[in-house]
Scaffold this motif. Structure first.
Motif, PDB file in Angstrom:
ATOM      1  N   GLN A 315      -2.199  -4.226  -8.038  1.00  0.00           N
ATOM      2  CA  GLN A 315      -1.292  -5.289  -9.059  1.00  0.00           C
ATOM      3  C   GLN A 315      -0.091  -5.038  -8.740  1.00  0.00           C
ATOM      4  O   GLN A 315       0.487  -6.308  -8.764  1.00  0.00           O
ATOM      5  CB  GLN A 315      -0.836  -3.882 -10.388  1.00  0.00           C
ATOM      6  N   ILE A 316       0.646  -4.054  -8.134  1.00  0.00           N
ATOM      7  CA  ILE A 316       1.945  -3.871  -7.414  1.00  0.00           C
ATOM      8  C   ILE A 316       1.862  -4.743  -5.743  1.00  0.00           C
ATOM      9  O   ILE A 316       2.712  -5.763  -6.101  1.00  0.00           O
ATOM     10  CB  ILE A 316       2.429  -2.499  -6.832  1.00  0.00           C
ATOM     11  N   GLU A 317       0.917  -5.299  -5.492  1.00  0.00           N
ATOM     12  CA  GLU A 317       0.953  -6.347  -4.656  1.00  0.00           C
ATOM     13  C   GLU A 317       0.316  -7.708  -5.097  1.00  0.00           C
ATOM     14  O   GLU A 317       1.471  -8.877  -4.220  1.00  0.00           O
ATOM     15  CB  GLU A 317      -0.174  -5.877  -3.531  1.00  0.00           C
ATOM     16  N   ILE A 318       0.288  -8.094  -6.255  1.00  0.00           N
ATOM     17  CA  ILE A 318      -0.450  -9.135  -6.423  1.00  0.00           C
ATOM     18  C   ILE A 318       0.908  -9.690  -7.589  1.00  0.00           C
ATOM     19  O   ILE A 318       1.691 -10.831  -6.560  1.00  0.00           O
ATOM     20  CB  ILE A 318      -1.099  -9.561  -7.266  1.00  0.00           C
ATOM     21  N   ALA A 319       1.475  -8.710  -7.962  1.00  0.00           N
ATOM     22  CA  ALA A 319       3.557  -8.945  -8.192  1.00  0.00           C
ATOM     23  C   ALA A 319       4.661  -9.535  -7.353  1.00  0.00           C
ATOM     24  O   ALA A 319       5.214 -10.352  -7.351  1.00  0.00           O
ATOM     25  CB  ALA A 319       3.735  -7.512  -9.328  1.00  0.00           C
ATOM     26  N   ALA A 320       4.036  -8.885  -5.978  1.00  0.00           N
ATOM     27  CA  ALA A 320       5.080  -8.308  -4.885  1.00  0.00           C
ATOM     28  C   ALA A 320       4.415 -10.405  -4.231  1.00  0.00           C
ATOM     29  O   ALA A 320       5.909 -10.389  -3.138  1.00  0.00           O
ATOM     30  CB  ALA A 320       4.857  -7.758  -4.314  1.00  0.00           C
ATOM     31  N   GLY A 321       3.737 -11.107  -4.318  1.00  0.00           N
ATOM     32  CA  GLY A 321       3.303 -11.822  -3.923  1.00  0.00           C
ATOM     33  C   GLY A 321       2.199 -12.491  -2.819  1.00  0.00           C
ATOM     34  O   GLY A 321       2.051 -13.145  -2.073  1.00  0.00           O
ATOM     35  N   LYS A 322       1.727 -10.835  -2.874  1.00  0.00           N
ATOM     36  CA  LYS A 322       0.319 -10.457  -1.489  1.00  0.00           C
ATOM     37  C   LYS A 322      -0.490 -11.054  -1.590  1.00  0.00           C
ATOM     38  O   LYS A 322      -1.721 -10.710  -0.299  1.00  0.00           O
ATOM     39  CB  LYS A 322       0.569  -9.405  -1.365  1.00  0.00           C
ATOM     40  N   GLY A 323      -1.124 -11.437  -3.375  1.00  0.00           N
ATOM     41  CA  GLY A 323      -2.521 -12.162  -3.316  1.00  0.00           C
ATOM     42  C   GLY A 323      -3.552 -11.024  -3.747  1.00  0.00           C
ATOM     43  O   GLY A 323      -2.990  -9.704  -4.031  1.00  0.00           O
ATOM     44  N   LEU A 324      -4.800 -11.746  -3.293  1.00  0.00           N
ATOM     45  CA  LEU A 324      -5.936 -10.963  -3.952  1.00  0.00           C
ATOM     46  C   LEU A 324      -6.356  -9.299  -2.734  1.00  0.00           C
ATOM     47  O   LEU A 324      -6.226  -9.935  -1.778  1.00  0.00           O
ATOM     48  CB  LEU A 324      -6.823 -11.272  -4.361  1.00  0.00           C
ATOM     49  N   PRO A 325      -6.724  -8.600  -3.289  1.00  0.00           N
ATOM     50  CA  PRO A 325      -6.798  -7.330  -2.014  1.00  0.00           C
ATOM     51  C   PRO A 325      -8.070  -8.068  -1.091  1.00  0.00           C
ATOM     52  O   PRO A 325      -8.159  -7.560   0.057  1.00  0.00           O
ATOM     53  CB  PRO A 325      -6.569  -6.005  -2.640  1.00  0.00           C
ATOM     54  N   LEU A 326      -8.792  -8.276  -1.645  1.00  0.00           N
ATOM     55  CA  LEU A 326     -10.311  -8.617  -1.400  1.00  0.00           C
ATOM     56  C   LEU A 326     -10.566  -9.838  -1.782  1.00  0.00           C
ATOM     57  O   LEU A 326     -10.767 -10.660  -2.447  1.00  0.00           O
ATOM     58  CB  LEU A 326     -11.133  -7.388  -2.190  1.00  0.00           C
ATOM     59  N   LYS A 327     -11.685 -10.651  -0.896  1.00  0.00           N
ATOM     60  CA  LYS A 327     -12.800 -11.419  -1.862  1.00  0.00           C
ATOM     61  C   LYS A 327     -13.647 -10.688  -2.499  1.00  0.00           C
ATOM     62  O   LYS A 327     -14.053  -9.586  -2.134  1.00  0.00           O
ATOM     63  CB  LYS A 327     -13.328 -12.186  -0.373  1.00  0.00           C
ATOM     64  N   GLN A 328     -14.564 -12.030  -2.631  1.00  0.00           N
ATOM     65  CA  GLN A 328     -15.448 -11.048  -3.360  1.00  0.00           C
ATOM     66  C   GLN A 328     -16.900 -11.139  -3.577  1.00  0.00           C
ATOM     67  O   GLN A 328     -17.292  -9.870  -3.679  1.00  0.00           O
ATOM     68  CB  GLN A 328     -15.920 -12.648  -5.050  1.00  0.00           C
ATOM     69  N   ASP A 329     -17.272 -11.345  -1.952  1.00  0.00           N
ATOM     70  CA  ASP A 329     -18.437 -10.575  -1.292  1.00  0.00           C
ATOM     71  C   ASP A 329     -17.772  -9.638  -0.670  1.00  0.00           C
ATOM     72  O   ASP A 329     -18.392  -8.911   0.055  1.00  0.00           O
ATOM     73  CB  ASP A 329     -18.539 -11.661  -0.430  1.00  0.00           C
ATOM     74  N   GLN A 330     -16.423  -8.965  -0.829  1.00  0.00           N
ATOM     75  CA  GLN A 330     -16.280  -7.460  -0.570  1.00  0.00           C
ATOM     76  C   GLN A 330     -16.119  -6.783  -0.945  1.00  0.00           C
ATOM     77  O   GLN A 330     -15.779  -4.977  -0.644  1.00  0.00           O
ATOM     78  CB  GLN A 330     -14.787  -8.090   0.915  1.00  0.00           C
ATOM     79  N   VAL A 331     -16.406  -6.773  -1.889  1.00  0.00           N
ATOM     80  CA  VAL A 331     -16.446  -6.179  -3.494  1.00  0.00           C
ATOM     81  C   VAL A 331     -17.583  -5.499  -3.615  1.00  0.00           C
ATOM     82  O   VAL A 331     -18.585  -5.769  -3.753  1.00  0.00           O
ATOM     83  CB  VAL A 331     -15.429  -6.123  -4.616  1.00  0.00           C
ATOM     84  N   LYS A 332     -17.355  -3.965  -2.899  1.00  0.00           N
ATOM     85  CA  LYS A 332     -18.584  -3.163  -3.266  1.00  0.00           C
ATOM     86  C   LYS A 332     -18.882  -2.293  -4.264  1.00  0.00           C
ATOM     87  O   LYS A 332     -17.408  -1.544  -4.276  1.00  0.00           O
ATOM     88  CB  LYS A 332     -18.779  -2.731  -2.316  1.00  0.00           C
ATOM     89  N   ALA A 333     -19.845  -2.112  -5.375  1.00  0.00           N
ATOM     90  CA  ALA A 333     -20.012  -0.817  -5.630  1.00  0.00           C
ATOM     91  C   ALA A 333     -20.960   0.585  -5.189  1.00  0.00           C
ATOM     92  O   ALA A 333     -21.966   0.544  -4.458  1.00  0.00           O
ATOM     93  CB  ALA A 333     -20.175  -1.073  -7.333  1.00  0.00           C
ATOM     94  N   ASN A 334     -20.446   2.026  -5.696  1.00  0.00           N
ATOM     95  CA  ASN A 334     -20.444   2.399  -4.733  1.00  0.00           C
ATOM     96  C   ASN A 334     -21.032   3.687  -6.246  1.00  0.00           C
ATOM     97  O   ASN A 334     -19.834   4.468  -6.512  1.00  0.00           O
ATOM     98  CB  ASN A 334     -19.922   3.261  -3.978  1.00  0.00           C
ATOM     99  N   GLY A 335     -21.681   4.405  -6.356  1.00  0.00           N
ATOM    100  CA  GLY A 335     -22.630   5.215  -7.809  1.00  0.00           C
ATOM    101  C   GLY A 335     -22.172   4.999  -8.428  1.00  0.00           C
ATOM    102  O   GLY A 335     -21.983   3.669  -8.777  1.00  0.00           O
ATOM    103  N   HIS A 336     -21.835   5.844  -9.312  1.00  0.00           N
ATOM    104  CA  HIS A 336     -21.226   5.753 -10.751  1.00  0.00           C
ATOM    105  C   HIS A 336     -20.132   6.406 -11.156  1.00  0.00           C
ATOM    106  O   HIS A 336     -20.099   7.829 -10.874  1.00  0.00           O
ATOM    107  CB  HIS A 336     -22.638   5.874 -11.786  1.00  0.00           C
ATOM    108  N   ALA A 337     -19.768   5.832 -11.981  1.00  0.00           N
ATOM    109  CA  ALA A 337     -18.354   7.110 -12.413  1.00  0.00           C
ATOM    110  C   ALA A 337     -17.982   6.867 -14.543  1.00  0.00           C
ATOM    111  O   ALA A 337     -18.530   5.789 -14.590  1.00  0.00           O
ATOM    112  CB  ALA A 337     -16.886   6.292 -12.893  1.00  0.00           C
ATOM    113  N   ILE A 338     -17.886   7.850 -14.431  1.00  0.00           N
ATOM    114  CA  ILE A 338     -17.906   8.305 -16.584  1.00  0.00           C
ATOM    115  C   ILE A 338     -16.627   8.195 -16.505  1.00  0.00           C
ATOM    116  O   ILE A 338     -16.210   9.583 -16.126  1.00  0.00           O
ATOM    117  CB  ILE A 338     -18.789   8.980 -16.979  1.00  0.00           C
TER     118      ILE A 338
END
Length: 494
Positions: A315-338
Motif C-alpha cells: 500500500q505504502i509503495e503504491i501510494a508513493a508511486g512505485k507501482g505494483l510489487p509483482l507481476k501476476q505470474d510472479q504471485v504464488k500461493a503457499n499452503g493454507h491460512a486461517i
C-alpha cells in the motif's frame, strides 16, 4: 535516493490495525503518528507510535470521524501521508479528497474511485458494464410502491440492502410479499441511522451461498493483479468470524474465473492501492458481484501468509508511486491460512457484545502463528468500539494442518476478564462440516445446537481452574508463600 518513501505517516485509526500499520512503518524506517481519544490515552497503539496526538469528541467514535481534526493533526506533526486502516473513515470519499486537498498523500484509492465503488448501486452498475456477473436486482426509485412491484416481479427470496451499507447493517432477508414493505422500511431506517443514507435496493437472495473475496492491488493506471481469493463464509449476523485462504475446495477453473473478473473490474476502474472484490457463490457454481471494499480488509493477514507479501508495505509503495510489487505470474500461493476473529461477545446469547477488564492475556508462540492485537492487562473493554479484540492467524502446509494448528492455538490462548468467543471458534473449526469444507453463510445457524457450549461439571471446573492457577508462577508464589510474621522466624514450626 535510498531514503524512506515518506518521512512520517499518520494512522487515522486505533487498536490492532494501527499497531499493524506501525509495525511495517518501523520496518520501512518511516516515522508514525497515532491519534487517540482521551479514553485511550495509554493504549498500546499510542505508546507504540513515534508521536501521538489527542483528538476530541463527545465519544471516541465521533473523534475518529472528525476529518478536520485528523488533517490538522497530520499538518501539526508534519505527516506527509495518512493511512486510514479499516473502518472509521477508510472508505469515506470526502476524507480522501480532503487529505489530497491538504497536500497529504492518502494511502488508498482516490476519492473518485471510492465514490464509484463505495456506493453499492454505482459499483454494481459499473461491474455489470465490465461483464462481471451481478444478481437480478431492483434499484431505489423514490417510489416505494414501484420498488415493491419490481421486487415482487423478480421473485423470492430477496435480500434488502443499504446502498451505502456494510457490516451487515441495513440488510434484511425477505421470503414473501407480505414481509416486503416492512422489511424495506426497516432496512431504510437502519441505513439512515448508521450511514446517513436511507436508500436501499433489493437483489435475489442466494440460499446458503459461499462468500468469496479476491484481494487486488492496482497501480491507478489500469494495471492490476490479484493475490488469490479468501473464503469468508462463516459469519454471524452477516459479519465474518472465520476467514481462510485459499477457499476450501474451489475448482481451479472457477477460481481463475472469479479472480480474473476481479482484476478486470479493478483495471477498468483504474483502481489504485489495495482493495477487495467480494462475491456470492451459489451451490450451482454461479457467482455474483457483491461489492468492492476500497481499503485494507480485516482478514488481509491470511493473504499475506500464503503469498509472503506485506500488504501494508505494498500500500505504502503504491501510494508513493512505485507501482505494483509483482507481476501476476510472479504471485504464488503457499499452503493454507486461517484467521479467527476473537471478539468480546457471548455466543450462547446470540453473540451479544460483552464488556469487562482484561485480567490476563496468554498467547501461544509459534513460528506459524500471528496474534494481531492491541490488548494490555488491565485494559477496559467497553461498548465504545467494535467487539473484535484480536485476530488469531495460523498457517499450515495444507488446510487440514491449518485447521489443527488453529484449534490447538485457540485452546492455548487465554484471555480472562471478559467473555469471548474463543471456545466457540474452536468448536466451529472442529466441526465435521467445516473440516470437510461444507461451509456457507448459514453455517452458524444450521449448526447452532452442535456448536453450543457443552455442559460443564462444576466440580471439574473448580479443579481445572485451581490447576490452571497453580501453573502461573506469580499466583503460586503468592499462594504458597509463608506470611509475616512467620516468614521472619525462619524454619521454626509449632
Amino acid at each position: 535516493m535510498g531514503g524512506p518513501l515518506f518521512r512520517k505517516v499518520l494512522i487515522a485509526n486505533r487498536g490492532e490495525i494501527a499497531c499493524r500499520v506501525m509495525r511495517t512503518l518501523a520496518e520501512m524506517e518511516i516515522a508514525s503518528v497515532a491519534i487517540y481519544h482521551r479514553a485511550e490515552a495509554r493504549a498500546r497503539h499510542v505508546r507504540m507510535a513515534d508521536e501521538a496526538v489527542e483528538i476530541t469528541g463527545d465519544t471516541p467514535v465521533a473523534a475518529h470521524l472528525d476529518i478536520d481534526q485528523i488533517i490538522k493533526a497530520a499538518r501539526a506533526t508534519g505527516a506527509d501521508a495518512i493511512h486510514p486502516g479499516y473502518g472509521f473513515l477508510s472508505e469515506n470519499a470526502r476524507f480522501a479528497a480532503a487529505v489530497a486537498a491538504a497536500g497529504i498523500t492518502f494511502i488508498g484509492p482516490d476519492a473518485e474511485t471510492i465514490s464509484l465503488m463505495g456506493d453499492k448501486i454505482s459499483a454494481r452498475n459499473f461491474a455489470e458494464a465490465q461483464g462481471v456477473p451481478v444478481a437480478p436486482s431492483v434499484m431505489p426509485t423514490g417510489d416505494l410502491d414501484a420498488f415493491i412491484a419490481q421486487a415482487e416481479a423478480i421473485g423470492f427470496p430477496l435480500l434488502i440492502k443499504a446502498t451505502a451499507g456494510g457490516g451487515g447493517k441495513g440488510m434484511n432477508i425477505v421470503r414473501g410479499a407480505s414481509e416486503l414493505r416492512e422489511a424495506a422500511r426497516l432496512a431504510s431506517s437502519e441505513a439512515q441511522r448508521y450511514f446517513g443514507d436511507g436508500r436501499v435496493y433489493a437483489e435475489t437472495y442466494v440460499e446458503r451461498p459461499r462468500h468469496i473475496e479476491v484481494q487486488v492491488l492496482g497501480d491507478g493506471k489500469g494495471g492490476a493483479i490479484h493475490l488469490f481469493e479468501r473464503e469468508c463464509s462463516v459469519q454471524r449476523r452477516f459479519q465474518k468470524i472465520i476467514e481462510e485462504a485459499p477457499s476450501a475446495g474451489l475448482p481451479e477453473t472457477l477460481r481463475e474465473e472469479i479472480c480474473a473478473s476481479a482484476v478486470r473490474l479493478s483495471a477498468a476502474a483504474n483502481y489504485k492501492n489495495a482493495g477487495t472484490v467480494e462475491y456470492i457463490l451459489g451451490a450451482d457454481g454461479r457467482f455474483f458481484f457483491l461489492e468492492m471494499n476500497t481499503r485494507l480488509q480485516v482478514e488481509h493477514p491470511v493473504t499475506e501468509m500464503i503469498t509472503g507479501l506485506d500488504l501494508v508495505r505494498s500500500q505504502i509503495e503504491i501510494a508513493a508511486g512505485k507501482g505494483l510489487p509483482l507481476k501476476q505470474d510472479q504471485v504464488k500461493a503457499n499452503g493454507h491460512a486461517i484467521e479467527c476473529r476473537v471478539c468480546a461477545e457471548d455466543p450462547e446469547h446470540d453473540f451479544m457484545p460483552e464488556t469487562g477488564t482484561v485480567q490476563y492475556l496468554g498467547v501461544p508462540e509459534e513460528p506459524w502463528l500471528r496474534f494481531e492485537n492491541a490488548l494490555d492487562q488491565g485494559q477496559k473493554i467497553t461498548a465504545d468500539f467494535d467487539p473484535m479484540l484480536a485476530k488469531l492467524v495460523v498457517h499450515g502446509g495444507d488446510r487440514g494442518e491449518a485447521v489443527d494448528r488453529s484449534i490447538a492455538a485457540l485452546h492455548d490462548l487465554a484471555l480472562l476478564g471478559v467473555t469471548t468467543n474463543i471456545d466457540y471458534l474452536a468448536r466451529v473449526l472442529d466441526h465435521g462440516a467445516f473440516r470437510s469444507g461444507d461451509i456457507h453463510t448459514d453455517f452458524v445457524a444450521q449448526h447452532r445446537e452442535a456448536l453450543a457450549a457443552p455442559d460443564i461439571d462444576p466440580v471439574a471446573l473448580v479443579q481445572a481452574l485451581a490447576a490452571s492457577a497453580l501453573g502461573f508462577r506469580d499466583f503460586r508464589d503468592l499462594a504458597l508463600a509463608t506470611p509475616e510474621p512467620y516468614a521472619a522466624i525462619g524454619g521454626w514450626r509449632n
